[in-house]
Write an enzyme that holds these catalytic residues in place. Structure first.
Site, short mmCIF file in Angstrom:
data_model
loop_
_atom_site.label_atom_id
_atom_site.label_comp_id
_atom_site.label_asym_id
_atom_site.label_seq_id
_atom_site.Cartn_x
_atom_site.Cartn_y
_atom_site.Cartn_z
CG HIS A 102 -4.52 -7.57 1.06
ND1 HIS A 102 -4.75 -6.79 -0.05
CD2 HIS A 102 -3.44 -7.04 1.69
CE1 HIS A 102 -3.83 -5.83 -0.10
NE2 HIS A 102 -3.04 -5.96 0.93
CG MET B 3 -4.60 -6.36 7.94
SD MET B 3 -5.99 -5.35 7.42
CE MET B 3 -6.26 -4.36 8.87
CB SER B 4 -0.24 -7.90 3.25
OG SER B 4 0.87 -7.14 3.68
CB SER C 227 -0.86 0.09 1.27
OG SER C 227 -1.78 -0.94 1.30
CG HIS D 257 -2.73 -2.50 -3.28
ND1 HIS D 257 -3.39 -2.07 -2.16
CD2 HIS D 257 -1.67 -3.20 -2.84
CE1 HIS D 257 -2.74 -2.50 -1.09
NE2 HIS D 257 -1.69 -3.19 -1.47
CE1 TYR E 222 -8.32 -6.15 2.47
CE2 TYR E 222 -6.41 -6.65 3.81
CZ TYR E 222 -7.04 -5.88 2.85
OH TYR E 222 -6.38 -4.83 2.27
CD GLU E 223 -8.11 -7.43 -1.88
OE1 GLU E 223 -8.70 -6.82 -2.78
OE2 GLU E 223 -6.88 -7.64 -1.88
CG ASN F 79 -1.25 2.48 11.92
OD1 ASN F 79 -1.08 2.02 10.78
ND2 ASN F 79 -1.65 1.75 12.93
CG HIS G 132 -6.98 2.28 3.55
ND1 HIS G 132 -5.91 1.41 3.65
CD2 HIS G 132 -7.18 2.46 2.22
CE1 HIS G 132 -5.47 1.10 2.44
NE2 HIS G 132 -6.23 1.72 1.55
CB ALA H 130 1.10 -0.34 5.14
N1 HPA Z 1 -3.03 -3.12 11.85
C1 HPA Z 1 -3.09 -4.01 10.85
N2 HPA Z 1 -2.66 -3.75 9.62
C2 HPA Z 1 -2.13 -2.55 9.38
C3 HPA Z 1 -2.03 -1.56 10.38
C4 HPA Z 1 -2.51 -1.86 11.68
O1 HPA Z 1 -2.44 -1.06 12.63
N3 HPA Z 1 -1.47 -0.48 9.83
C5 HPA Z 1 -1.22 -0.79 8.52
N4 HPA Z 1 -1.63 -2.04 8.26
#
Ligand code: HPA
Length: 273
Positions: free
Chosen positions: A82, A210-211, A29, A60, A84-85, A234, A246, A112
């Site tokens: 991902h 998440m990836s 990302s 993406h 989750y998709e 973050n 996001h 990320a």
């Molecule tokens: N959690 C999960 N996935 C992420 C985060 C997060 O805080 N930041 C970027 N991808």
């Protein structure tokens, strides 16, 4: 064999028959503008390749770039899928095994992440040294394809020591901070609760995302060497007053992508030796 990794890699090579990449880069990302550094580029949209798994997530673009970074041929995957998709085991297998069939020996990935440590602030790059797989799936569940690798295989060396050493040396030369950390993979798409983050920290995680982990597992199965650089976008849930969005993660990913670009560009020559 229709739409197998072998067939799709041939389709790709037909577009650039003399191209022999040894390194693939999978961009996560927001770090897509790293691709601007590539020269003499041919782009192949994912949707033009039959059955190629396509992400719908913002940030993406979804294309393969065949080009040169510091004169080194690299294949750059701009965008990834991902779990989750709703992506399945076969999608991760196809994505990574195409790179293997193209002749790649090394895969560099970026992603990320949320930071579980106050000393890893947004914008920080983290070199992944190990992971804790909290995905409810393993991308190799099902019949093993012996052509790519054995049924059972070790993961103690998943994140290649030599690659890590080389990346850290390059980072030092460029004055880029690159501490190592452990990546905790969650399914998503919801961000975590503060209690989950406290638990992951106790388990030994430094960053959460998440990836990546499904791709790493498939890559190691077929003998590809792997290095992963995470961008902290973050502080993880509960570590700051602000809620995670996001848009916020994209903002910090883009900010850090300048350093990420310099690092990968400089490292690439050394990695091929
Ligand atoms: N959690 C999960 N996935 C992420 C985060 C997060 O805080 N930041 C970027 N991808």
């Amino acid at each position: 064999m229709k739409n197998s990794p072998q067939v799709l890699s041939q389709l790709i090579l037909n577009k650039r028959p003399d191209f022999k990449p040894k390194i693939a880069i999978i961009l996560g990302s927001g770090s897509a503008n790293l691709a601007d550094k590539l020269q003499d580029v041919i782009s192949i949209p994912y949707h033009s390749l039959p059955n190629f798994p396509i992400s719908r997530v913002e940030g993406h673009p979804g294309q393969l770039l065949l080009g040169y970074l510091n004169k080194v041929p690299v294949i750059c995957c701009q965008g990834r899928v991902h779990a989750y998709e709703g992506m399945q085991e076969k999608d991760f297998q196809l994505f990574i095994r195409i790179l293997k069939c193209l002749g790649c020996e090394t895969v560099l990935m970026t992603n990320a992440t949320g930071s579980l440590r106050k000393d890893f602030q947004p914008g920080q790059l983290v070199l992944i040294a190990d992971h804790i797989n909290f995905h409810p799936m393993n991308p190799l569940v099902g019949i093993n394809d012996d052509e790519f690798g054995p049924r059972f295989f070790p993961m103690d060396d998943a994140y290649d020591k030599k690659l890590r050493h080389s990346l850290q040396q390059t980072a030092e030369q460029l004055n880029i901070s690159l501490p190592e950390g452990v990546y905790f993979s969650v399914l998503g798409p919801s961000f975590e609760t503060p209690a989950e983050i406290r638990a992951f920290r106790i388990l030994g995680a430094d960053v959460v995302g998440m990836s990546t982990v499904p791709e790493v597992i498939v890559a190691r199965h077929c003998g590809l060497k792997v290095a992963v650089i995470s961008v902290v976008t973050n502080l993880a849930s509960g570590l700051s007053e602000e809620s995670i969005t996001h848009e916020g993660t994209l903002h910090f990913a883009e900010k850090a992508s300048h350093d990420l670009g310099r690092l990968l560009e400089s490292a690439i020559e050394q990695l091929t030796n």
